[in-house]
Design a protein around this motif. Structure first.
Motif: not given
Ligand code: FES
Length: 111
Positions: A46-50, A70-75
């Protein structure tokens, strides 16, 4: 404390990751375990951004050079051994680490 088998050690050679499901506080949750620099690390996926998975469901967590997640949604870029976000919208925050145990060829999640 409960224990759940999440992977075989032989599946976790350098740069490999394995995803797994577990229940956290009654909710279905996804995690991943990765081998980086000879060490195994595990985090909630789970990304810490969203509240989105890092891999966007395709099982890719490492950057192309293999040095970061790397998070593929917003890098957002995360340091594999600590889970710290080094760059991106959640810089300075960290992935949620999960406790694991290794016994012979098995990797276990400890909760
Ligand atoms: S959801 Fe991961 S960087 Fe935005």
């Amino acid at each position: 404390m409960s224990r759940q088998k999440i992977a075989s050690l032989s599946d976790l050679t350098e740069g490999k990751t394995v995803k797994f499901q577990f229940t956290h506080k009654g909710k279905p949750t996804e995690g991943f375990v990765a081998c980086f620099k000879g060490k195994l690390v595990a985090y909630e996926n789970r990304c810490r951004h969203l509240p989105l998975s890092l891999d966007y469901d395709d099982g890719r967590f490492f950057s192309r050079d293999g040095k970061t997640f790397v998070c593929q949604t917003h890098n957002a870029i995360y340091e594999p051994l600590t889970g710290l976000c080094l760059r991106g919208p959640c810089e300075g925050e960290s992935l949620k680490p999960l406790k694991i145990e290794i016994t012979e060829d098995e990797v276990w999640l400890l909760e």
